[in-house]
Design a protein around this motif. Structure first.
Motif, PDB file in Angstrom:
ATOM      1  N   GLN A 105     -20.654  -4.792   5.650  1.00  0.00           N
ATOM      2  CA  GLN A 105     -20.212  -3.855   6.664  1.00  0.00           C
ATOM      3  C   GLN A 105     -19.096  -2.991   6.090  1.00  0.00           C
ATOM      4  N   ARG A 106     -19.318  -1.692   6.050  1.00  0.00           N
ATOM      5  CA  ARG A 106     -18.277  -0.778   5.579  1.00  0.00           C
ATOM      6  C   ARG A 106     -17.138  -0.788   6.586  1.00  0.00           C
ATOM      7  N   GLN A 107     -15.927  -0.882   6.096  1.00  0.00           N
ATOM      8  CA  GLN A 107     -14.763  -0.969   6.965  1.00  0.00           C
ATOM      9  C   GLN A 107     -13.978   0.341   6.963  1.00  0.00           C
ATOM     10  N   MET A 108     -13.561   0.733   8.145  1.00  0.00           N
ATOM     11  CA  MET A 108     -12.634   1.850   8.246  1.00  0.00           C
ATOM     12  C   MET A 108     -11.257   1.299   7.911  1.00  0.00           C
ATOM     13  N   CYS A 109     -10.554   1.980   7.054  1.00  0.00           N
ATOM     14  CA  CYS A 109      -9.218   1.490   6.714  1.00  0.00           C
ATOM     15  C   CYS A 109      -8.312   2.658   6.380  1.00  0.00           C
ATOM     16  N   ILE A 110      -7.033   2.359   6.448  1.00  0.00           N
ATOM     17  CA  ILE A 110      -6.010   3.294   5.982  1.00  0.00           C
ATOM     18  C   ILE A 110      -5.598   2.790   4.611  1.00  0.00           C
ATOM     19  N   ARG A 111      -5.522   3.682   3.650  1.00  0.00           N
ATOM     20  CA  ARG A 111      -5.183   3.259   2.288  1.00  0.00           C
ATOM     21  C   ARG A 111      -4.114   4.179   1.714  1.00  0.00           C
ATOM     22  N   ASP A 112      -3.382   3.628   0.776  1.00  0.00           N
ATOM     23  CA  ASP A 112      -2.339   4.404   0.124  1.00  0.00           C
ATOM     24  C   ASP A 112      -2.077   3.787  -1.247  1.00  0.00           C
ATOM     25  N   ARG A 113      -1.487   4.545  -2.100  1.00  0.00           N
ATOM     26  CA  ARG A 113      -1.073   4.033  -3.410  1.00  0.00           C
ATOM     27  C   ARG A 113       0.429   4.281  -3.519  1.00  0.00           C
ATOM     28  N   VAL A 114       1.154   3.233  -3.902  1.00  0.00           N
ATOM     29  CA  VAL A 114       2.604   3.350  -4.068  1.00  0.00           C
ATOM     30  C   VAL A 114       2.984   2.853  -5.448  1.00  0.00           C
ATOM     31  N   GLU A 115       4.092   3.345  -5.946  1.00  0.00           N
ATOM     32  CA  GLU A 115       4.613   2.870  -7.224  1.00  0.00           C
ATOM     33  C   GLU A 115       6.006   2.321  -6.988  1.00  0.00           C
ATOM     34  N   VAL A 116       6.204   1.092  -7.469  1.00  0.00           N
ATOM     35  CA  VAL A 116       7.501   0.431  -7.369  1.00  0.00           C
ATOM     36  C   VAL A 116       7.853  -0.031  -8.768  1.00  0.00           C
ATOM     37  N   GLY A 117       8.808   0.643  -9.391  1.00  0.00           N
ATOM     38  CA  GLY A 117       9.128   0.325 -10.779  1.00  0.00           C
ATOM     39  C   GLY A 117       7.895   0.513 -11.639  1.00  0.00           C
ATOM     40  N   GLU A 118       7.498  -0.524 -12.342  1.00  0.00           N
ATOM     41  CA  GLU A 118       6.325  -0.476 -13.231  1.00  0.00           C
ATOM     42  C   GLU A 118       5.035  -0.849 -12.505  1.00  0.00           C
ATOM     43  N   HIS A 119       5.123  -1.177 -11.222  1.00  0.00           N
ATOM     44  CA  HIS A 119       3.963  -1.637 -10.457  1.00  0.00           C
ATOM     45  C   HIS A 119       3.310  -0.481  -9.707  1.00  0.00           C
ATOM     46  N   ARG A 120       2.008  -0.312  -9.929  1.00  0.00           N
ATOM     47  CA  ARG A 120       1.206   0.639  -9.156  1.00  0.00           C
ATOM     48  C   ARG A 120       0.364  -0.197  -8.203  1.00  0.00           C
ATOM     49  N   VAL A 121       0.566   0.004  -6.905  1.00  0.00           N
ATOM     50  CA  VAL A 121       0.000  -0.884  -5.894  1.00  0.00           C
ATOM     51  C   VAL A 121      -0.903  -0.108  -4.944  1.00  0.00           C
ATOM     52  N   ALA A 122      -2.099  -0.656  -4.707  1.00  0.00           N
ATOM     53  CA  ALA A 122      -3.023  -0.107  -3.708  1.00  0.00           C
ATOM     54  C   ALA A 122      -2.788  -0.871  -2.412  1.00  0.00           C
ATOM     55  N   MET A 123      -2.539  -0.151  -1.333  1.00  0.00           N
ATOM     56  CA  MET A 123      -2.289  -0.779  -0.038  1.00  0.00           C
ATOM     57  C   MET A 123      -3.420  -0.406   0.915  1.00  0.00           C
ATOM     58  N   PHE A 124      -3.887  -1.398   1.665  1.00  0.00           N
ATOM     59  CA  PHE A 124      -4.996  -1.202   2.596  1.00  0.00           C
ATOM     60  C   PHE A 124      -4.636  -1.796   3.948  1.00  0.00           C
ATOM     61  N   LYS A 125      -4.905  -1.063   5.023  1.00  0.00           N
ATOM     62  CA  LYS A 125      -4.801  -1.608   6.374  1.00  0.00           C
ATOM     63  C   LYS A 125      -6.207  -1.623   6.941  1.00  0.00           C
ATOM     64  N   VAL A 126      -6.722  -2.832   7.157  1.00  0.00           N
ATOM     65  CA  VAL A 126      -8.061  -3.019   7.714  1.00  0.00           C
ATOM     66  C   VAL A 126      -7.874  -3.763   9.026  1.00  0.00           C
ATOM     67  N   GLY A 127      -8.195  -3.124  10.132  1.00  0.00           N
ATOM     68  CA  GLY A 127      -7.903  -3.724  11.429  1.00  0.00           C
ATOM     69  C   GLY A 127      -6.401  -3.890  11.553  1.00  0.00           C
ATOM     70  N   GLU A 128      -5.967  -5.106  11.847  1.00  0.00           N
ATOM     71  CA  GLU A 128      -4.530  -5.389  11.944  1.00  0.00           C
ATOM     72  C   GLU A 128      -3.965  -5.994  10.666  1.00  0.00           C
ATOM     73  N   SER A 129      -4.802  -6.204   9.656  1.00  0.00           N
ATOM     74  CA  SER A 129      -4.366  -6.834   8.413  1.00  0.00           C
ATOM     75  C   SER A 129      -3.963  -5.795   7.376  1.00  0.00           C
ATOM     76  N   ILE A 130      -2.908  -6.102   6.628  1.00  0.00           N
ATOM     77  CA  ILE A 130      -2.445  -5.225   5.548  1.00  0.00           C
ATOM     78  C   ILE A 130      -2.513  -6.008   4.249  1.00  0.00           C
ATOM     79  N   TYR A 131      -3.108  -5.384   3.231  1.00  0.00           N
ATOM     80  CA  TYR A 131      -3.287  -6.008   1.924  1.00  0.00           C
ATOM     81  C   TYR A 131      -2.648  -5.126   0.854  1.00  0.00           C
ATOM     82  N   ALA A 132      -2.159  -5.756  -0.201  1.00  0.00           N
ATOM     83  CA  ALA A 132      -1.582  -5.030  -1.331  1.00  0.00           C
ATOM     84  C   ALA A 132      -2.113  -5.643  -2.620  1.00  0.00           C
ATOM     85  N   LEU A 133      -2.747  -4.808  -3.441  1.00  0.00           N
ATOM     86  CA  LEU A 133      -3.346  -5.237  -4.705  1.00  0.00           C
ATOM     87  C   LEU A 133      -2.844  -4.364  -5.833  1.00  0.00           C
ATOM     88  N   GLY A 134      -2.881  -4.904  -7.056  1.00  0.00           N
ATOM     89  CA  GLY A 134      -2.659  -4.059  -8.210  1.00  0.00           C
ATOM     90  C   GLY A 134      -3.682  -2.934  -8.172  1.00  0.00           C
TER      91      GLY A 134
END
Length: 102
Positions: free
Chosen positions: A8-37
């Motif tokens: 099932q394809r999910q509608m989500c809000i996504r963003d990319r942020v950089e914190v120091g040397e870390h480039r992080v992909a952030m996803f909000k799916v429903g009420e859950s928020i995830y952060a991955l390299g």
């Protein structure tokens, strides 16, 4: 769909942020928020640009799927997990927890 599995394809809000040397992909799916390299462990593509299905993100370059919750590589060509980061929401503000490297 991957190998006959209906996803099932999910509608989500996504963003990319950089914190120091870390480039992080952030996803909000429903009420859950995830952060991955943000870099796919196979080909360095941005996971923030990938599509989300169920609880997975698909790399836009070669289609490798990663668990949003654990970062585990779920399909080839990726075989290595990507980093995950803890996320906390306080009064509508999202905080990303990144451990300092020693």
């Amino acid at each position: 769909p991957r190998h006959g599995v209906r996803r099932q394809r999910q509608m989500c809000i996504r963003d990319r942020v950089e914190v120091g040397e870390h480039r992080v992909a952030m996803f909000k799916v429903g009420e859950s928020i995830y952060a991955l390299g943000d870099r796919c462990s196979h080909a360095e593509a941005s996971l923030a640009e990938g599509e989300t299905f169920d609880d997975e993100v698909e790399c836009p370059r070669h289609g490798a799927a990663f668990s949003l919750a654990t970062g585990k590589a779920l399909t080839l060509p990726a075989t290595e997990a990507v980093a995950t980061y803890d996320v906390e929401v306080d009064d509508g503000t999202v905080y990303l927890k990144i451990e300092e490297e020693s």
